[in-house]
Design a protein around this motif. Structure first.
Motif, short mmCIF file in Angstrom:
data_model
loop_
_atom_site.label_atom_id
_atom_site.label_comp_id
_atom_site.label_asym_id
_atom_site.label_seq_id
_atom_site.Cartn_x
_atom_site.Cartn_y
_atom_site.Cartn_z
N GLU A 196 -28.32 20.32 -9.99
CA GLU A 196 -27.60 19.18 -9.41
C GLU A 196 -27.82 17.93 -10.27
O GLU A 196 -26.86 17.20 -10.57
N ALA A 197 -29.04 17.69 -10.67
CA ALA A 197 -29.33 16.53 -11.51
C ALA A 197 -28.65 16.65 -12.87
O ALA A 197 -28.14 15.66 -13.42
N TYR A 198 -28.61 17.86 -13.41
CA TYR A 198 -27.98 18.08 -14.71
C TYR A 198 -26.47 17.87 -14.64
O TYR A 198 -25.86 17.33 -15.59
N ALA A 199 -25.86 18.27 -13.53
CA ALA A 199 -24.42 18.07 -13.36
C ALA A 199 -24.06 16.58 -13.46
O ALA A 199 -23.10 16.20 -14.14
N LYS A 200 -24.85 15.75 -12.82
CA LYS A 200 -24.62 14.29 -12.89
C LYS A 200 -24.79 13.80 -14.32
O LYS A 200 -24.02 12.96 -14.80
N GLU A 201 -25.79 14.33 -15.00
CA GLU A 201 -26.10 13.89 -16.35
C GLU A 201 -24.96 14.16 -17.33
O GLU A 201 -24.66 13.33 -18.21
#
Length: 394
Positions: A196-201
């Motif tokens: 989830e954090a990587y998707a935002k990144e």
């Protein structure tokens, strides 16, 4: 002369009575498998792979001449039964364990650390790979979070609509296994970020998070709700229920493309899904039956010997590989085979060649992630077609 004769008789008697115990010495390995529980459809072939690897090693002389004794239990994917099995393994004096699920591995990790018993998890949850937190936990497969990040990067890199970001859904079951790839895990005082954090990144929009149980017979309500968000892709952390998801998505005429993480696809799942599997992507860190590398042929030969005529799905190779890597480490132990000695041997394993079962396996005192690579496949005309090979950096 009489004293010498008495002495020789005494020595002979000692050797006579000691021989059975010496011959009976084995390397005891625990096996915690799910055969009848919620993940039994993939747990059964996995267990068969572990068992066949043990049988093959024993049939070929054992590890440095010593036979492996596999003490395995079907814990039916229930944490209390896993804990009971672990306690029994400890009394049986196993030196290492082939384990299974995320929830039970999490629950046992403090005991594993305390008792210094190396534990190979079939859960590829990233928070179980940090030696600062779980010093005796190891895994051969590429972590779920890494797989999900690979899927997201592939989606982003192949996205051609410059007017907006790609939209994705995360489909998962509400268990530690299901949540592990996607969301931040708080474990023993540490935070481990998911995809989830990587998707935002990287600029991928997460628009839906449908929860579908491991044994769901109908995924229509969740998919109808997901349809409202109109994701371009859905990344799935499931097991055999993936076939139901794909078939229901086809009935609903969803335009969403599906991306299965490793447990959510296999030859069997593709067969169950039929035409609905067409176009589905798959992140797979392991080989397929159709591969021909030396390690693959070794596993296929074991299967043919013990199960003539049977074509194995990918989960068999997962179990076979986990046991093969563990046996390699045990074989490298100098002196007494103990938990700490096996751990040391594993942490000195660099680029161990599994013969094509996986990418080369490495562990260190800083990381217990064994595999840093996978293949992305796509189902095309009822076959798994390689799309991209991905190698990750540590």
């Amino acid at each position: 002369m009489k004293r010498l004769s008495i002495w020789l008789v005494a020595i002979s008697l000692v050797l006579f009575f000691a021989a059975p115990s010496m011959a009976a010495k084995t390397i005891k390995i625990g096996g915690l498998f799910d055969i009848t529980g919620g993940t039994g459809s993939v747990g059964t072939p996995y267990a068969e792979g572990v068992r066949d690897c043990v049988r093959s090693i024993n049939d070929n002389g054992g590890i440095n001449g010593v036979q492996i004794e596999l003490l395995d239990v079907d814990y039916a994917y229930k944490i209390p039964q896993a804990l009971a099995a672990y306690k029994k393994f400890k009394t049986q004096k196993v030196v290492a364990i082939q384990g299974w699920g995320t929830g039970d591995t999490e629950a046992m990790s403090p005991l594993i650390k305390k008792d210094k018993i190396p534990y190979f998890s079939a859960s590829y949850s990233e928070h179980l790979t940090d030696p600062k937190v779980t010093p005796y936990n190891f895994m051969v497969g590429t972590t779920y979070a890494d797989q999900a990040r690979v899927a997201l990067k592939f989606i982003k890199d192949t996205w051609t609509d410059k007017s907006r970001n790609p939209r994705v859904a995360f489909i998962y079951n509400d268990t530690g296994f299901g949540r592990s790839p996607f969301f931040t895990v708080k474990f023993q005082g540490y935070n481990f970020d998911g995809a989830e954090a990587y998707a935002k990144e990287i600029g991928v929009d997460l628009v839906a998070k449908p929860i579908i149980g491991l044994r769901a017979l109908d995924a229509t309500p969740q998919l109808l709700n997901m349809k409202k968000a109109d994701p371009d892709f859905a990344i799935c952390q499931e097991t055999s229920v993936m076939a139901t998801i794909l078939k229901d998505a086809k009935k609903l005429k969803l335009r969403t493309k599906f991306f299965a993480l490793n447990w959510a696809m296999s030859g069997k799942i593709m067969e169950l899904a039929g035409e609905a599997a067409e176009g589905c992507y798959w992140t797979n860190p392991f080989c397929l039956w159709t591969d021909t590398a030396p390690g693959v042929e070794e596993a296929k030969a074991a299967s043919e010997k013990y199960h003539p005529g049977k074509v194995q799905i990918v989960n068999y190779f997962q179990g076979f590989t986990a046991m093969k890597v563990m046996a390699e480490a045990i074989g490298n132990v100098k002196g007494e085979v103990t938990g700490p000695a096996i751990k040391a041997a594993l942490e000195n394993m660099t680029d161990f060649d599994t013969g094509g079962l996986t990418v080369p396996i490495s562990f260190s005192a800083k990381s217990h992630k064994g595999s840093m690579g996978l293949n992305i496949y796509q189902v095309q005309s009822g076959k798994f077609v390689p799309v991209k090979k991905v190698l990750l950096s540590r």
